[in-house]
Design a protein around this motif. Structure first.
Motif, mmCIF file in Angstrom:
data_model
loop_
_atom_site.group_PDB
_atom_site.id
_atom_site.type_symbol
_atom_site.label_atom_id
_atom_site.label_comp_id
_atom_site.label_asym_id
_atom_site.label_seq_id
_atom_site.Cartn_x
_atom_site.Cartn_y
_atom_site.Cartn_z
ATOM 1 N N PHE A 49 37.025 47.074 29.083
ATOM 2 C CA PHE A 49 37.877 46.775 27.938
ATOM 3 C C PHE A 49 37.974 45.270 27.688
ATOM 4 N N MET A 75 43.577 42.865 25.103
ATOM 5 C CA MET A 75 44.182 43.626 24.006
ATOM 6 C C MET A 75 45.677 43.409 23.960
ATOM 7 N N ILE A 78 40.906 52.755 20.687
ATOM 8 C CA ILE A 78 40.915 51.651 21.647
ATOM 9 C C ILE A 78 39.463 51.267 21.951
ATOM 10 N N LEU A 80 48.560 48.369 22.908
ATOM 11 C CA LEU A 80 47.364 49.144 23.230
ATOM 12 C C LEU A 80 47.173 49.272 24.735
ATOM 13 N N TYR A 81 47.419 48.176 25.452
ATOM 14 C CA TYR A 81 47.240 48.207 26.907
ATOM 15 C C TYR A 81 48.144 49.263 27.556
ATOM 16 N N VAL A 109 46.354 52.492 27.540
ATOM 17 C CA VAL A 109 45.274 52.496 28.533
ATOM 18 C C VAL A 109 45.869 52.674 29.932
ATOM 19 N N LEU A 129 40.231 57.874 24.383
ATOM 20 C CA LEU A 129 40.220 56.494 23.905
ATOM 21 C C LEU A 129 39.785 56.412 22.446
#
Length: 71
Positions: free
Chosen positions: A47, A50, A26, A54-55, A58, A21
């Motif tokens: 988190f 976002m 992130i 970006l998600y 993740v 990360l």
């Protein structure tokens, strides 16, 4: 940081996930809170809301959608 969702993970995976990360830049925090659904030996990677871009990273890293952070 306003907390939005989290992933429960075993302690053995914390180092790898934290490094991954950080490389992707992130934002996250690591928590152990009684309000979160954690099994013994787990912590939560938490988190904020976002951007979808970006998600996606993740989601791919953890392999599923996170759990909604309790209000």
């Amino acid at each position: 940081m306003e907390k939005s969702f989290y992933y429960p993970v075993p302690w053995s995976e914390v180092s790898y996930l934290r490094e991954a990360l950080a490389v992707m830049d992130i934002p996250f925090v690591i928590e152990q809170d009684d309000r979160l659904e954690l099994n013994p030996g787990e912590v939560a990677f938490v988190f904020p809301d976002m951007q979808v871009r970006l998600y996606r990273h993740v989601f791919e890293l953890f392999g599923n959608a996170g759990r909604r952070y309790p209000s």
